[in-house]
Motif scaffolding. Structure first.
Motif, mmCIF file in Angstrom:
data_model
loop_
_atom_site.group_PDB
_atom_site.id
_atom_site.type_symbol
_atom_site.label_atom_id
_atom_site.label_comp_id
_atom_site.label_asym_id
_atom_site.label_seq_id
_atom_site.Cartn_x
_atom_site.Cartn_y
_atom_site.Cartn_z
ATOM 1 N N LEU A 4 -20.770 1.923 1.177
ATOM 2 C CA LEU A 4 -19.480 1.391 2.088
ATOM 3 C C LEU A 4 -18.321 0.874 1.019
ATOM 4 N N LEU A 5 -18.669 0.603 -0.259
ATOM 5 C CA LEU A 5 -17.785 -0.249 -1.036
ATOM 6 C C LEU A 5 -16.684 0.964 -1.525
ATOM 7 N N SER A 6 -17.077 2.343 -1.522
ATOM 8 C CA SER A 6 -16.132 3.197 -2.022
ATOM 9 C C SER A 6 -15.387 3.868 -0.779
ATOM 10 N N SER A 7 -14.098 4.071 -1.319
ATOM 11 C CA SER A 7 -13.062 4.645 -0.248
ATOM 12 C C SER A 7 -13.618 6.126 -0.104
ATOM 13 N N VAL A 69 -5.318 2.225 -3.097
ATOM 14 C CA VAL A 69 -5.777 1.738 -1.806
ATOM 15 C C VAL A 69 -6.703 0.728 -1.682
ATOM 16 N N ASP A 70 -7.770 0.711 -2.480
ATOM 17 C CA ASP A 70 -8.839 -0.373 -2.574
ATOM 18 C C ASP A 70 -7.980 -1.634 -3.022
ATOM 19 N N ARG A 71 -7.028 -1.680 -3.782
ATOM 20 C CA ARG A 71 -6.535 -3.099 -4.232
ATOM 21 C C ARG A 71 -5.626 -3.413 -3.307
ATOM 22 N N ASN A 159 9.433 -4.662 0.677
ATOM 23 C CA ASN A 159 9.666 -4.969 -0.844
ATOM 24 C C ASN A 159 8.476 -5.339 -1.376
ATOM 25 N N LEU A 160 7.844 -6.442 -0.901
ATOM 26 C CA LEU A 160 6.472 -7.187 -1.645
ATOM 27 C C LEU A 160 5.643 -6.014 -1.835
ATOM 28 N N PHE A 161 5.465 -5.011 -0.648
ATOM 29 C CA PHE A 161 4.532 -3.936 -0.798
ATOM 30 C C PHE A 161 4.788 -2.975 -1.908
ATOM 31 N N ILE A 168 0.423 -2.356 -9.934
ATOM 32 C CA ILE A 168 -0.764 -1.779 -9.925
ATOM 33 C C ILE A 168 -0.916 -0.619 -10.782
ATOM 34 N N VAL A 169 0.245 0.468 -10.353
ATOM 35 C CA VAL A 169 0.510 1.678 -11.098
ATOM 36 C C VAL A 169 0.533 1.428 -12.455
#
Length: 306
Positions: A4-7, A69-71, A159-161, A168-169
């Motif tokens: 369940l930990l993997s998307s 997505v996970d982050r 803007n925060l998103f 991250i990228v």
């Protein structure tokens, strides 16, 4: 639990469960709802895209997407809660207005479901058309609500998103993420698609595997393990022979070395920057142009004597 930990596994579950449920319903009743067929087809096509993971040309970007997505999953959940709160507020405020008009396209906030969609649309696009019918100088409550949402949701959170995604990228090691994804695929094949006798084949799974790597990079990699500077599914355990061959200190010795380095830096900073007189003394002690000329002449004389 690790499943369940993997998307990726959630997409597999969605495709499998929706397809099986739709097929069973179709076999029992002779037909299936259009929405069920639609979602089953959608999840199956997404699963087909996921099959491109092993190919490096696609796998790097698929790994980047899923790791991102996970982050940001917790941020997306919080954003969803704010969207629900905003939609609920508009629904309570404007649901009575639906009685004034029979045209459902005018008031999307009469039903809570459509209110969520309209609120999400406004937050993502910034388009206030779904609510523009009620914005006026007389309706102060809606104006205050829109000002709050415009600042907090559209300007601040969005803007925060975007900033979080950019960080991250830009800071992620996508090549390493692809290799980790490839490792997960190999593990999945070994566990789910192979028979026991196939797993015991030594020509497929040798007992010892030799790797070539840069010793400096390996040393830095091992030194980062105690401080969680790298992402691990399972904490690696370097053997004693490897530590001795790389001449690495033990765990406690590493901490002592770092503590000594911090102490040196602290003591140096405690002394303060050199004064102007000290700088003059340092400059005075430096060799002059004439000294360099004399040194060069001395070297030439030594060459001539030889």
């Amino acid at each position: 639990m690790n499943y369940l930990l993997s998307s990726w596994n959630y997409l597999d579950l969605a495709a499998t469960i929706s397809t099986i449920a739709t097929s069973i319903y179709w076999l029992k009743n002779g037909s299936a709802p259009t929405w069920a067929i639609t979602f089953s087809t959608l999840f199956l096509e997404i699963k087909f895209i996921i099959f491109l993971r092993p190919i490096k040309f696609f796998g790097i970007y698929l790994a980047m997407i899923m790791n991102t997505v996970d982050r940001v999953m917790s941020f997306l959940i919080i954003f969803g809660f704010f969207t629900l709160a905003f939609a609920h507020s508009l629904h309570l405020l404007l649901r009575s207005e639906s009685e004034l008009s029979q045209d459902s396209s005018i008031n999307m906030f009469g039903q809570f479901g459509s209110a969520i969609i309209a609120s999400y649309y406004m937050m993502i696009t910034g388009d206030t058309e779904p609510i523009s019918y009620w914005i006026s100088n007389e309706n102060i409550v809606i104006m205050i609500l829109m000002i709050m949402v415009s600042f907090f949701m559209l300007i601040y959170l969005m803007n925060l998103f975007i900033g979080i995604l950019s960080e991250i990228v830009s800071n992620g090691d996508h090549e390493l993420a692809y290799l980790a994804l490839k490792r997960e695929i190999i593990v999945e094949i070994e566990l789910l698609y192979m028979l026991p006798y196939q797993r015991r084949k030594e020509n497929w799974f040798p007992f010892v595997i030799f790797y070539e790597c840069d010793t400096i990079m390996l040393r830095d990699y091992i030194l980062d393990i105690p401080y969680n500077k790298r992402v691990f599914d399972k904490m690696p355990y370097p053997s004693k022979n490897l530590i001795e061959s790389l001449r690495l200190p033990e765990g406690e010795q590493i901490e002592e070395i770092i503590e000594k380095d911090f102490t040196k830096v602290y003591n140096y900073m405690k002394k303060g920057l050199p004064t102007r007189e000290e700088l003059k003394g340092l400059i005075k002690d430096l060799p002059t142009h004439n000294d360099l000329k004399d040194l060069k002449k001395l070297i030439e004389d030594l060459k001539t004597d030889k």
